[in-house]
Motif scaffolding. Structure first.
Motif, PDB file in Angstrom:
ATOM      1  N   THR A 189       0.829  -1.200   0.000  1.00  0.00           N
ATOM      2  CA  THR A 189       0.000   0.000   0.000  1.00  0.00           C
ATOM      3  C   THR A 189       0.865   1.252   0.000  1.00  0.00           C
ATOM      4  OG1 THR A 189      -0.118   0.035   2.418  1.00  0.00           O
ATOM      5  CG2 THR A 189      -1.862  -1.149   1.249  1.00  0.00           C
ATOM      6  N   GLU A 225      -6.925  -1.618  -5.297  1.00  0.00           N
ATOM      7  CA  GLU A 225      -7.954  -0.993  -4.471  1.00  0.00           C
ATOM      8  C   GLU A 225      -7.635   0.476  -4.260  1.00  0.00           C
ATOM      9  OE1 GLU A 225      -9.180  -2.822  -0.783  1.00  0.00           O
ATOM     10  OE2 GLU A 225      -8.564  -4.801  -1.498  1.00  0.00           O
ATOM     11  N   ASN A 227      -8.615   3.067  -1.506  1.00  0.00           N
ATOM     12  CA  ASN A 227      -9.232   3.202  -0.191  1.00  0.00           C
ATOM     13  C   ASN A 227      -9.238   4.662   0.261  1.00  0.00           C
ATOM     14  OD1 ASN A 227      -9.457   0.298   0.050  1.00  0.00           O
ATOM     15  ND2 ASN A 227      -7.235   0.305   0.373  1.00  0.00           N
ATOM     16  N   ASP A 228      -9.805   4.923   1.410  1.00  0.00           N
ATOM     17  CA  ASP A 228      -9.876   6.278   1.932  1.00  0.00           C
ATOM     18  C   ASP A 228      -8.504   6.809   2.341  1.00  0.00           C
ATOM     19  OD1 ASP A 228     -12.604   6.342   1.597  1.00  0.00           O
ATOM     20  OD2 ASP A 228     -13.028   5.608   3.626  1.00  0.00           O
ATOM     21  N   GLU A 270      -4.879   1.398   7.171  1.00  0.00           N
ATOM     22  CA  GLU A 270      -6.246   1.895   7.317  1.00  0.00           C
ATOM     23  C   GLU A 270      -6.535   2.136   8.787  1.00  0.00           C
ATOM     24  OE1 GLU A 270      -9.239   3.540   5.843  1.00  0.00           O
ATOM     25  OE2 GLU A 270      -8.501   2.133   4.359  1.00  0.00           O
TER      26      GLU A 270
END
Length: 279
Positions: A189, A225, A227-228, A270
């Motif tokens: 990530t 992905e 993501n936020d 996250e």
């Protein structure tokens, strides 16, 4: 009454029993033992010859093991039947009786019979062979042996799993070595503020000029992905030696992390999910 006792004494007298054992039973017993020994010796001689012939053939280890098993049981069965016939046993009636008894036992031991039949299907269909790396119902390891009842799989931590053949034929079997090459997918990530193209270039640089990874098919870094708090990406590379995929996955994950950290790429996790769980 005395006449019956006299007959019993005569029938079970030491002299009569000794004569029977020495003159009648012992010779047949010796011949029967010699017959069994000969069958065992023939098998050992054929085993060496068959092993040498099979090694020179194009058959793989699984087929060789199956052929040797069939030959062994065939020769030993012939030896046992011949030895029993030498002892005066009516082998034809015995085989008929065993067929009836075997049918009865078969109904009582359906699971065992199912495993044997499934073992034949495995030898015939060959979803994997000995020394393959497989995953069966989430159990991963190397196939060490395939018997008529079960398949022996050695896990990466040294455990030996005996998986019933009937369970295997009714399960999804994943083989890691049935095809020449295997792809590794290593996720990572980066922050939503990071440059995706730069992160992709760093990830590709990790495996550049490494002969253990194939240039064709070419490596790929994909965004999987959004993501936020982060962007999930995945480095996908093809291995030259598929058997090294476990150690290479560990190594590649570490090398990728070190390369991203050295380039000061932000790799957040996250935090929202963690806060929610704490609340």
């Amino acid at each position: 009454m005395s006449e019956i006792l006299n007959r019993l004494r005569d029938l079970f007298s030491p002299t009569r029993i000794t004569t029977y054992l020495v003159d009648e039973l012992l010779p047949d017993l010796v011949v029967a033992v010699v017959t069994l020994g000969t069958a065992w010796l023939v098998w050992k001689l054929l085993e060496r010859g068959a092993r040498a012939v099979l090694r020179r053939s194009e058959l793989d280890e699984t087929a060789q093991s199956f052929i040797q098993t069939v030959i062994r049981y065939l020769i030993l069965t012939i030896g046992v039947v011949t030895a029993l016939a030498q002892l005066g046993v009516d082998t034809a009636s015995l085989l008929t009786s065993l067929g009836v008894v075997g049918l009865t036992i078969g109904f009582a031991a359906r699971d065992t019979l199912s495993n044997v039949i499934s073992g034949l299907f495995i030898f015939w269909d060959r979803p994997f062979v000995i020394s393959d790396l497989v995953e069966i119902d989430g159990k991963y390891g190397r196939v060490q042996n395939i018997t008529m009842r079960s398949t022996r799989v050695v896990t990466v931590d040294g455990r030996m799993l005996a998986i019933p053949n009937s369970q295997i034929v009714n399960s999804v079997v994943a083989s890691y070595t049935n095809f020449p090459n295997l792809r590794l997918d290593v996720p990572f990530t980066i922050s939503v503020t990071e440059d995706i193209a730069r992160a992709r270039e760093i990830a590709i640089g990790v495996i550049a000029d490494d002969a253990r990874f194939l240039a064709d098919p070419a490596p790929l870094v994909a965004v999987t992905e959004l993501n936020d708090y982060n962007v999930t990406m995945e480095l996908r590379v093809w291995l030259d030696d598929e058997r090294s995929h476990v150690t290479m996955r560990f190594e590649l994950r570490e090398r990728l992390f070190e390369a991203l950290r050295s380039a000061e790429v932000e790799m957040p996790f996250e935090t929202f999910a963690l806060v929610s769980e704490a609340a």
